[in-house]
Design a protein around this motif. Sequence first.
Motif, mmCIF file in Angstrom:
data_model
loop_
_atom_site.group_PDB
_atom_site.id
_atom_site.type_symbol
_atom_site.label_atom_id
_atom_site.label_comp_id
_atom_site.label_asym_id
_atom_site.label_seq_id
_atom_site.Cartn_x
_atom_site.Cartn_y
_atom_site.Cartn_z
ATOM 1 N N GLU A 100 0.824 -1.210 0.000
ATOM 2 C CA GLU A 100 0.000 0.000 0.000
ATOM 3 C C GLU A 100 0.859 1.262 0.000
ATOM 4 O O GLU A 100 0.482 2.281 -0.577
ATOM 5 C CB GLU A 100 -0.964 0.009 1.191
ATOM 6 C CG GLU A 100 -0.293 0.034 2.535
ATOM 7 C CD GLU A 100 -1.274 -0.006 3.689
ATOM 8 O OE1 GLU A 100 -2.479 0.192 3.458
ATOM 9 O OE2 GLU A 100 -0.835 -0.240 4.819
ATOM 10 N N ILE A 101 2.046 1.198 0.609
ATOM 11 C CA ILE A 101 2.977 2.332 0.596
ATOM 12 C C ILE A 101 3.794 2.309 -0.695
ATOM 13 O O ILE A 101 4.075 3.355 -1.278
ATOM 14 C CB ILE A 101 3.922 2.272 1.813
ATOM 15 C CG1 ILE A 101 3.140 2.213 3.116
ATOM 16 C CG2 ILE A 101 4.879 3.443 1.823
ATOM 17 C CD1 ILE A 101 2.279 3.404 3.404
ATOM 18 N N GLY A 102 4.161 1.131 -1.147
ATOM 19 C CA GLY A 102 4.971 0.996 -2.349
ATOM 20 C C GLY A 102 4.272 1.529 -3.591
ATOM 21 O O GLY A 102 4.906 2.126 -4.460
ATOM 22 N N ILE A 124 -0.510 8.170 -7.755
ATOM 23 C CA ILE A 124 -1.201 7.193 -6.918
ATOM 24 C C ILE A 124 -0.832 7.490 -5.474
ATOM 25 O O ILE A 124 0.331 7.427 -5.100
ATOM 26 C CB ILE A 124 -0.819 5.750 -7.287
ATOM 27 C CG1 ILE A 124 -1.273 5.431 -8.699
ATOM 28 C CG2 ILE A 124 -1.424 4.767 -6.299
ATOM 29 C CD1 ILE A 124 -0.946 4.046 -9.164
ATOM 30 N N GLY A 125 -1.829 7.823 -4.671
ATOM 31 C CA GLY A 125 -1.637 8.088 -3.249
ATOM 32 C C GLY A 125 -2.153 6.922 -2.432
ATOM 33 O O GLY A 125 -2.433 5.834 -2.950
ATOM 34 N N ARG A 126 -2.321 7.144 -1.141
ATOM 35 C CA ARG A 126 -2.761 6.074 -0.255
ATOM 36 C C ARG A 126 -4.187 5.624 -0.567
ATOM 37 O O ARG A 126 -4.473 4.428 -0.604
ATOM 38 C CB ARG A 126 -2.676 6.535 1.204
ATOM 39 C CG ARG A 126 -1.275 6.658 1.751
ATOM 40 C CD ARG A 126 -0.603 5.308 1.940
ATOM 41 N NE ARG A 126 -1.305 4.455 2.872
ATOM 42 C CZ ARG A 126 -1.169 4.473 4.179
ATOM 43 N NH1 ARG A 126 -0.312 5.303 4.728
ATOM 44 N NH2 ARG A 126 -1.848 3.655 4.940
ATOM 45 N N ALA A 127 -5.097 6.567 -0.784
ATOM 46 C CA ALA A 127 -6.497 6.210 -1.021
ATOM 47 C C ALA A 127 -6.650 5.411 -2.321
ATOM 48 O O ALA A 127 -7.340 4.385 -2.354
ATOM 49 C CB ALA A 127 -7.355 7.469 -1.074
ATOM 50 N N ALA A 175 -4.303 3.728 -3.836
ATOM 51 C CA ALA A 175 -3.600 2.455 -3.665
ATOM 52 C C ALA A 175 -4.505 1.445 -2.961
ATOM 53 O O ALA A 175 -4.540 0.266 -3.335
ATOM 54 C CB ALA A 175 -2.314 2.650 -2.874
ATOM 55 N N ASP A 176 -5.255 1.902 -1.939
ATOM 56 C CA ASP A 176 -6.174 1.006 -1.234
ATOM 57 C C ASP A 176 -7.275 0.498 -2.167
ATOM 58 O O ASP A 176 -7.659 -0.671 -2.111
ATOM 59 C CB ASP A 176 -6.785 1.702 -0.024
ATOM 60 C CG ASP A 176 -5.774 1.891 1.100
ATOM 61 O OD1 ASP A 176 -4.777 1.142 1.125
ATOM 62 O OD2 ASP A 176 -5.992 2.778 1.946
ATOM 63 N N LYS A 177 -7.793 1.371 -3.044
ATOM 64 C CA LYS A 177 -8.822 0.949 -4.012
ATOM 65 C C LYS A 177 -8.265 -0.095 -4.984
ATOM 66 O O LYS A 177 -8.928 -1.078 -5.304
ATOM 67 C CB LYS A 177 -9.343 2.148 -4.799
ATOM 68 C CG LYS A 177 -10.243 3.059 -4.017
ATOM 69 C CD LYS A 177 -10.708 4.216 -4.867
ATOM 70 C CE LYS A 177 -11.503 5.224 -4.045
ATOM 71 N NZ LYS A 177 -11.890 6.391 -4.835
ATOM 72 N N ILE A 178 -7.056 0.127 -5.453
ATOM 73 C CA ILE A 178 -6.423 -0.807 -6.389
ATOM 74 C C ILE A 178 -6.213 -2.164 -5.721
ATOM 75 O O ILE A 178 -6.492 -3.217 -6.312
ATOM 76 C CB ILE A 178 -5.082 -0.223 -6.905
ATOM 77 C CG1 ILE A 178 -5.343 0.988 -7.800
ATOM 78 C CG2 ILE A 178 -4.284 -1.273 -7.655
ATOM 79 C CD1 ILE A 178 -4.107 1.783 -8.132
ATOM 80 N N LEU A 179 -5.733 -2.153 -4.468
ATOM 81 C CA LEU A 179 -5.476 -3.409 -3.754
ATOM 82 C C LEU A 179 -6.766 -4.170 -3.451
ATOM 83 O O LEU A 179 -6.789 -5.397 -3.514
ATOM 84 C CB LEU A 179 -4.704 -3.138 -2.465
ATOM 85 C CG LEU A 179 -3.264 -2.684 -2.661
ATOM 86 C CD1 LEU A 179 -2.646 -2.303 -1.334
ATOM 87 C CD2 LEU A 179 -2.451 -3.759 -3.342
ATOM 88 N N SER A 180 -7.844 -3.448 -3.133
ATOM 89 C CA SER A 180 -9.111 -4.142 -2.876
ATOM 90 C C SER A 180 -9.661 -4.738 -4.163
ATOM 91 O O SER A 180 -10.259 -5.818 -4.146
ATOM 92 C CB SER A 180 -10.124 -3.201 -2.232
ATOM 93 O OG SER A 180 -10.458 -2.152 -3.116
ATOM 94 N N ALA A 181 -9.464 -4.063 -5.297
ATOM 95 C CA ALA A 181 -9.904 -4.607 -6.581
ATOM 96 C C ALA A 181 -9.079 -5.834 -6.964
ATOM 97 O O ALA A 181 -9.602 -6.776 -7.568
ATOM 98 C CB ALA A 181 -9.801 -3.546 -7.674
ATOM 99 N N ALA A 182 -7.793 -5.836 -6.599
ATOM 100 C CA ALA A 182 -6.909 -6.958 -6.923
ATOM 101 C C ALA A 182 -6.988 -8.076 -5.892
ATOM 102 O O ALA A 182 -6.407 -9.143 -6.093
ATOM 103 C CB ALA A 182 -5.470 -6.460 -7.035
ATOM 104 N N LYS A 183 -7.682 -7.809 -4.772
ATOM 105 C CA LYS A 183 -7.810 -8.776 -3.680
ATOM 106 C C LYS A 183 -6.442 -9.178 -3.128
ATOM 107 O O LYS A 183 -6.151 -10.350 -2.937
ATOM 108 C CB LYS A 183 -8.606 -10.001 -4.119
ATOM 109 C CG LYS A 183 -10.041 -9.667 -4.498
ATOM 110 C CD LYS A 183 -10.807 -10.901 -4.862
ATOM 111 C CE LYS A 183 -12.241 -10.520 -5.165
ATOM 112 N NZ LYS A 183 -12.580 -10.601 -6.551
ATOM 113 N N ILE A 184 -5.610 -8.154 -2.896
ATOM 114 C CA ILE A 184 -4.283 -8.355 -2.305
ATOM 115 C C ILE A 184 -4.276 -7.665 -0.946
ATOM 116 O O ILE A 184 -4.777 -6.548 -0.810
ATOM 117 C CB ILE A 184 -3.180 -7.763 -3.213
ATOM 118 C CG1 ILE A 184 -3.148 -8.485 -4.553
ATOM 119 C CG2 ILE A 184 -1.817 -7.860 -2.542
ATOM 120 C CD1 ILE A 184 -2.200 -7.883 -5.557
#
Length: 131
Positions: free
Chosen positions: A16-18, A25-28, A30-39
Amino acid sequence: MARISGVELPSRKRIEIGLSAIHGIGRARADKILSAAKISPGTRVKDLTEGEVNILRKIIEEADYEIEGELRRKVGGDISRLISIGCYRGIRHKNGLPVRGQRTRCNARTRKGPHRRVGGKKKIGIQKKKG
């Protein structure tokens, strides 16, 4: 090592920081991308599999985010437009002063640069002559 949109992500950081190492791409986001990727956001970048990196790359491309060079060009173009029309914000950008109303009497060293001395060199010290 994960490389997404031309940026090498820092391997020891959490994903999420990387992802926020990518310009645009900021924190918010990044969180959306990770939830979509299920990581899991706690996963380290070095622990990602090649498949997970490809999923992240695909989501970022499909979402059509303005990132890296495209975003930098857009922001630079916006600033040059302000300068060319001669508005107040453009003049402040051109002169290297704060743009958003901050005071400049005692602060603003980030925009103005190091303090310039007035009145010549500062005396370091007077040495006495022996003899």
